[in-house]
Design a protein around this motif. Structure first.
Motif, PDB file in Angstrom:
ATOM      1  N   ILE A  47      52.013  32.603  87.309  1.00 44.35           N
ATOM      2  CA  ILE A  47      53.009  32.085  86.396  1.00 44.35           C
ATOM      3  C   ILE A  47      54.175  32.956  86.052  1.00 44.35           C
ATOM      4  N   MET A 180      49.221  29.495  78.810  1.00 48.74           N
ATOM      5  CA  MET A 180      49.301  29.961  80.288  1.00 48.74           C
ATOM      6  C   MET A 180      48.691  31.198  80.614  1.00 48.74           C
ATOM      7  N   GLY A 210      50.178  24.318  79.512  1.00 53.34           N
ATOM      8  CA  GLY A 210      49.602  25.589  79.227  1.00 53.34           C
ATOM      9  C   GLY A 210      48.156  25.505  79.407  1.00 53.34           C
ATOM     10  N   ALA A 213      47.061  24.986  83.232  1.00 54.00           N
ATOM     11  CA  ALA A 213      47.125  26.269  83.978  1.00 54.00           C
ATOM     12  C   ALA A 213      46.303  27.279  83.408  1.00 54.00           C
TER      13      ALA A 213
END
Length: 254
Positions: A47, A180, A210, A213
């Motif tokens: 990310i 995340m 969010g 992930a």
């Protein structure tokens, strides 16, 4: 040879996008194993790499879609667009076991309500602290703290300016990024190990991207349960934002 590869990549943008994401994940998993010894999941590192690439793409092109504005990686825009995102969200729902979902019970409903109201209050308070005094702007930015979808939906419904709507989207994106990256780190403290805990977490955190992930980086089996409740969270926010939350805010700042 290089020109042929570049031409092929440009004409097969979506395939190139999948290849790039795969490469980023490969590097991220390697860094997770070698640098953090598994303490920080590779998805969280991926990310951060993705955000860095998006920033680089925006700087290089002066565009608004990050890496997707670079012609070689235009397929990223399609891969990360609303169509595939919504398809992925719907697909995760098919993995939910109804028996497990029922275990959330009233605590899941309470988490859903709290996860809508608490971020709104925080977002509205920050908006007020930065000088916004009208109910429309405060409500829109507060709604953005719920999710980056609720913010613009609320703003458009109550007549907010484009600048305020943009701020609400930015607020929601910051929240999504925090969820995340922070979920894998806080998973043990939050005891995210069961479908019920994932549903409660999804209700409290709210942001679908969010939560999805973050749970994927923690335990992919929990993703459908967290995403399921987080999706309801977005719908609830879109209903309450332009109505009850706006009227309550107007009554307080009038």
């Amino acid at each position: 040879m290089l020109e042929l590869l570049e031409k092929t990549a440009k004409h097969n943008g979506l395939v190139t996008a999948f290849a790039l994401v795969g490469l980023v994940m490969l590097v991220s998993m390697f860094l997770s194993k070698k640098l953090t010894f598994g303490r920080v999941h590779g998805s969280a590192i991926a990310i951060l790499i993705g955000l860095g690439l998006a920033y680089w793409g925006g700087i290089q092109t002066g565009g608004k879609q990050g890496l997707a504005d670079v012609s070689l990686f235009a397929g990223i825009g399609l891969m990360g667009g609303a169509m595939l995102r919504d398809f992925a969200i719907v697909a995760t729902a098919f993995e939910v076991q109804v028996v497990e979902a029922r275990k959330a019970g009233l605590i899941g409903v309470f988490a859903l309500l709290l996860g809508t109201l608490l971020p709104f209050v925080v977002g509205a308070s920050v908006a007020y602290a930065f000088g916004y005094r009208d109910a429309v702007s405060i409500t829109t930015i507060g709604a953005g703290a719920v999710t980056y979808i609720v913010g613009p939906v609320t703003g458009a419904a109550i007549g907010a300016s484009s600048e305020v709507i943009a701020l609400s989207i930015a607020t929601g994106l910051v929240k999504a990024i925090i969820v995340m990256v922070g979920t894998p780190m806080a998973a043990r403290f939050l005891r995210l190990g069961t479908p019920r805990s994932a549903m409660v977490f999804g209700g409290l955190a709210g942001t679908v991207s969010g939560v999805s992930a973050g749970l994927a980086a923690t335990d992919r089996r929990l993703v459908p349960y967290g995403a399921l409740v987080a999706t309801f969270h977005t719908g609830l926010g879109c209903l309450l934002g332009p109505s009850l939350l706006f009227f309550a805010t107007r009554a307080l700042v009038a």
